[in-house]
Design a protein around this motif. Structure first.
Motif, short mmCIF file in Angstrom:
data_model
loop_
_atom_site.label_atom_id
_atom_site.label_comp_id
_atom_site.label_asym_id
_atom_site.label_seq_id
_atom_site.Cartn_x
_atom_site.Cartn_y
_atom_site.Cartn_z
N GLU A 120 15.76 -5.57 10.38
CA GLU A 120 16.86 -5.39 9.37
C GLU A 120 16.32 -5.52 8.08
O GLU A 120 15.23 -6.07 7.42
N HIS A 121 17.01 -4.69 7.08
CA HIS A 121 16.62 -4.92 5.70
C HIS A 121 18.01 -5.24 4.96
O HIS A 121 19.22 -4.92 5.49
N LEU A 122 17.78 -6.15 3.68
CA LEU A 122 19.08 -6.48 3.16
C LEU A 122 18.71 -6.49 1.48
O LEU A 122 17.53 -6.34 0.93
N THR A 123 19.72 -6.54 0.69
CA THR A 123 19.46 -6.67 -0.72
C THR A 123 19.11 -8.17 -1.35
O THR A 123 19.46 -8.95 -0.47
N VAL A 124 18.64 -8.13 -2.55
CA VAL A 124 18.35 -9.46 -2.90
C VAL A 124 19.48 -10.07 -3.04
O VAL A 124 19.64 -11.39 -3.19
N ASN A 125 20.50 -9.23 -3.66
CA ASN A 125 21.80 -10.12 -3.73
C ASN A 125 22.39 -10.81 -2.40
O ASN A 125 22.82 -11.78 -2.44
N GLN A 126 22.06 -10.08 -1.67
CA GLN A 126 22.74 -10.61 0.10
C GLN A 126 21.72 -11.70 0.21
O GLN A 126 22.22 -12.76 0.86
N LEU A 127 20.62 -11.77 -0.15
CA LEU A 127 19.49 -12.92 0.18
C LEU A 127 20.05 -14.05 -0.30
O LEU A 127 19.92 -15.19 -0.07
N ALA A 128 20.26 -13.79 -1.99
CA ALA A 128 20.60 -14.93 -2.83
C ALA A 128 21.94 -15.87 -2.05
O ALA A 128 22.13 -16.77 -2.11
N ASP A 129 23.00 -14.72 -1.40
CA ASP A 129 24.12 -15.25 -1.27
C ASP A 129 23.76 -16.16 0.10
O ASP A 129 24.36 -17.46 0.33
N VAL B 178 0.85 -1.17 0.12
CA VAL B 178 -0.01 -0.05 0.00
C VAL B 178 0.84 1.33 0.00
O VAL B 178 0.43 2.37 -0.40
N TYR B 179 2.28 1.21 0.54
CA TYR B 179 2.97 2.40 0.49
C TYR B 179 3.37 2.64 -0.79
O TYR B 179 3.96 3.84 -1.10
N GLY B 180 3.59 1.77 -1.78
CA GLY B 180 4.18 2.11 -3.25
C GLY B 180 5.75 2.68 -3.01
O GLY B 180 6.43 1.83 -2.32
N ASP B 181 6.05 3.54 -3.81
CA ASP B 181 7.55 3.85 -3.71
C ASP B 181 7.84 5.18 -2.98
O ASP B 181 8.61 5.95 -3.35
N GLN B 182 7.03 5.26 -1.93
CA GLN B 182 7.11 6.46 -1.02
C GLN B 182 8.44 6.24 -0.52
O GLN B 182 9.14 5.09 -0.53
N LYS B 183 8.97 7.23 0.26
CA LYS B 183 10.34 7.17 0.91
C LYS B 183 10.55 6.30 2.06
O LYS B 183 9.78 6.56 3.19
N PRO B 184 11.01 5.24 2.16
CA PRO B 184 11.32 4.39 3.35
C PRO B 184 11.97 5.10 4.61
O PRO B 184 13.06 5.86 4.22
N PRO B 185 11.91 4.67 5.79
CA PRO B 185 11.28 3.62 6.10
C PRO B 185 9.51 3.94 6.17
O PRO B 185 9.23 5.21 6.49
N ALA C 202 12.21 -0.98 -0.09
CA ALA C 202 10.94 -0.99 0.47
C ALA C 202 11.18 -1.60 1.76
O ALA C 202 11.36 -2.83 2.03
N PHE C 203 10.96 -0.60 2.83
CA PHE C 203 10.94 -1.45 4.48
C PHE C 203 10.11 -0.40 5.30
O PHE C 203 10.40 0.89 5.19
N PRO C 204 9.38 -1.04 6.24
CA PRO C 204 8.71 -0.27 6.90
C PRO C 204 9.23 0.26 8.30
O PRO C 204 10.20 -0.48 8.93
#
Ligand SMILES: NC(=O)c1ccc[n+]([C@@H]2O[C@H](COP(=O)([O-])OP(=O)(O)OC[C@H]3O[C@@H](n4cnc5c(N)ncnc54)[C@H](O)[C@@H]3O)[C@@H](O)[C@H]2O)c1
Length: 337
Positions: free
Chosen positions: A242-251, A121-128, A277-279
Motif C-alpha cells: 500500500e502507499h500513502l501520503t506524508v500527510n496521511q502518515l502524519a494523521d 536507486v530508482y530515482g524519480d522514474q515513473k512508479p511503480p 516513490a513506490f515499487p
C-alpha cells in the motif's frame, strides 16, 4: 549458517540478527555504533563486535575466525535526504565500507552475500518501480547503492559468490532510532511529539511512499539470507503493497500518539526529494513469500506504544553535515545551534 550481519546494532540489522539466532545460526553482529546501539540486540547468543566494517584486515580475520559462510550487509549512513549535504560521510559509510566488507569476504572464502540496497536507486522514474528497470538515482545515497549493486554483480561471477540484493523502502518499527533528526519520518514525528516540538512537513505533504512495517518485511530478509545460493543474482524489492501520503502518515502518527490535532509546519520542498516513490512487490511474493500480516496502520500503533515506553530522546548526530549553504533545509542547520 555462520553469518556476519554488518550494521547489526541498527534497526533492521538488530531484527535480523535476533531472528537468525533464534533459528539456530551462529551470528556475529558487526557495528561501530555510529548510528545504532548494541542494546537493540536482544538474543544472548549473538556475538557483538564493535568494529568498522570498512576495516578490511579486521573483517577478513573475523570471517576466518568464525568460519563465516554468509554476510548480510546492512551497515550504512542511510540518510538519503542529507546525502547532498554530506556526500563524503555517506560515500565512506556506503560504497567505501562495503568495498572492504565484500573484498574481505571474497578473500576469506565467504560464499553468500545479501546486500541491503534501497529504492533510492530508482530515482524519480515513473512508479511503480520494477526491479528490471535500470537504476537512475538522483542523489548521492542512491548513487552509492547503485554502485554497490554493480560492484557485487561484477565480482560475483569472477570470484564465485552468490548474492541477493534487497531493495527495502520506508521501513519503520520498534528499535528504529528515535534520535536521528535527519532520517525516518515516522520516528522523527514520534520524537518531536514527545519532545513537544511541532511536526514539520516538507512541501505540501502529498509525497507518496509505501511505508513498511518491520515485522511484515523481516521474514523476507531472513528468507533471502537462507535462500541466497538458490536465488543467486536476484534483485528484489521488499515492502508494503500500500502507499500513502506524508500527510496521511502524519494523521495516523498523531492519532496513535494520542494527539490528533498536533500542530504541523509546512517547509519549502526538500532538495532532490522524489515526489512519488513506490515499487512493485510481486517478485517478493514469488521468491520470498512476502505476505502482510500486520500492515502499516497497526504497525504505527505498535511503534507508537513502543516509542512512548522509550520516552522523548535527545537528538544526536554522528556524521555532521559537511555543506551548509542557503540550500540546506533549516531544521538540519538548527541542530548546530
Ligand atoms: N530503514 C529503511 O527504511 C531503509 C530503506 C531502504 C534501505 N535501507 C537500508 O537498510 C540497511 C539498514 O538500515 P537501517 O534503517 O537499519 O539503518 P540504521 O542506521 O538503523 O543501521 C545502520 C547501522 O550501520 C552501522 N554502521 C554505519 N557505518 C558502519 C561501519 N562503517 N561499520 C560498522 N557499522 C556501521 C550504524 O551504526 C547502524 O547501526 C541500510 O543499508 C539502509 O541503507 C533501509
Amino acid at each position: 549458517m555462520n553469518v556476519v550481519v554488518t550494521g547489526g546494532a541498527g534497526f533492521i540489522g538488530a531484527h535480523i540478527v535476533d531472528a537468525l539466532a533464534e533459528r539456530g545460526n551462529l551470528v556475529v553482529a558487526v557495528d561501530d555504533e555510529s548510528g545504532g546501539d548494541f542494546q537493540n540486540v536482544y538474543a544472548s547468543s549473538v556475538l557483538r563486535r564493535r568494529l568498522d566494517c570498512g576495516n578490511f584486515a579486521a573483517m577478513k580475520e573475523l570471517y576466518l575466525k568464525h568460519g563465516i559462510d554468509t554476510v548480510v550487509h546492512c551497515a550504512a549512513n542511510a540518510r538519503e535526504g542529507t546525502s547532498a549535504f554530506q556526500p563524503d560521510a555517506v560515500t565512506r559509510r556506503n560504497m567505501g565500507a562495503y568495498a572492504a566488507t565484500l573484498s574481505a569476504a571474497i578473500a576469506a572464502g565467504v560464499k553468500n552475500v545479501v546486500l541491503f540496497s534501497s529504492m533510492a536507486v530508482y530515482g524519480d522514474q515513473k512508479p511503480p518501480f520494477e526491479e528490471a528497470t535500470p537504476p537512475k538515482p538522483v542523489d548521492v545515497y542512491g548513487l552509492n547503492k547503485a554502485s554497490m549493486e554493480a560492484m557485487t554483480a561484477q565480482l560475483s561471477g569472477l570470484h564465485g559468490i552468490n548474492y541477493v540484493v534487497i531493495r527495502p523502502h520506508n521501513v519503520f518499527g520498534e528499535r528504529q532510532s528515535l534520535s536521528d533528526k535527519h532520517r525516518n519520518v515516522v520516528a522523527i514525528f514520534m520524537n518531536r511529539i514527545m519532545r513537544g516540538e511541532p511536526l514539520f512537513i516538507y512541501g505540501d505533504g502529498e509525497q507518496k511512499r509505501a511505508f513498511s512495517y518491520i515485522a511484515d518485511s523481516l521474514p523476507c530478509f531472513i528468507a533471502a539470507t537462507e535462500r541466497c545460493a538458490r536465488l543467486h543474482n536476484e534483485i528484489i524489492n521488499v515492502g508494503s503493497t500500500e502507499h500513502l501520503t506524508v500527510n496521511q502518515l502524519a494523521d495516523a502518527v498523531c492519532e496513535e500518539m494520542g494527539v490528533p490535532s498536533y500542530p504541523r509546519d509546512h517547509l519549502p520542498e526538500r532538495p532532490l526529494e522524489v515526489k512519488t516513490a513506490f515499487p512493485t512487490y510481486t517478485k517478493s511474493e514469488k521468491l520470498l513469500d512476502y505476505a502482510e500480516s500486520v500492515g502499516w496502520k497497526e504497525g504505527i500503533r505498535r511503534m507508537a506504544a513502543w516509542a512512548k515506553a522509550q520516552g522523548p530522546q535527545k537528538w544526536r548526530n554522528s556524521d555532521p553535515l559537511e555543506i551548509i549553504t542557503e540550500k540546506t533545509p533549516k531544521p538540519w542547520i538548527m541542530e548546530l545551534e
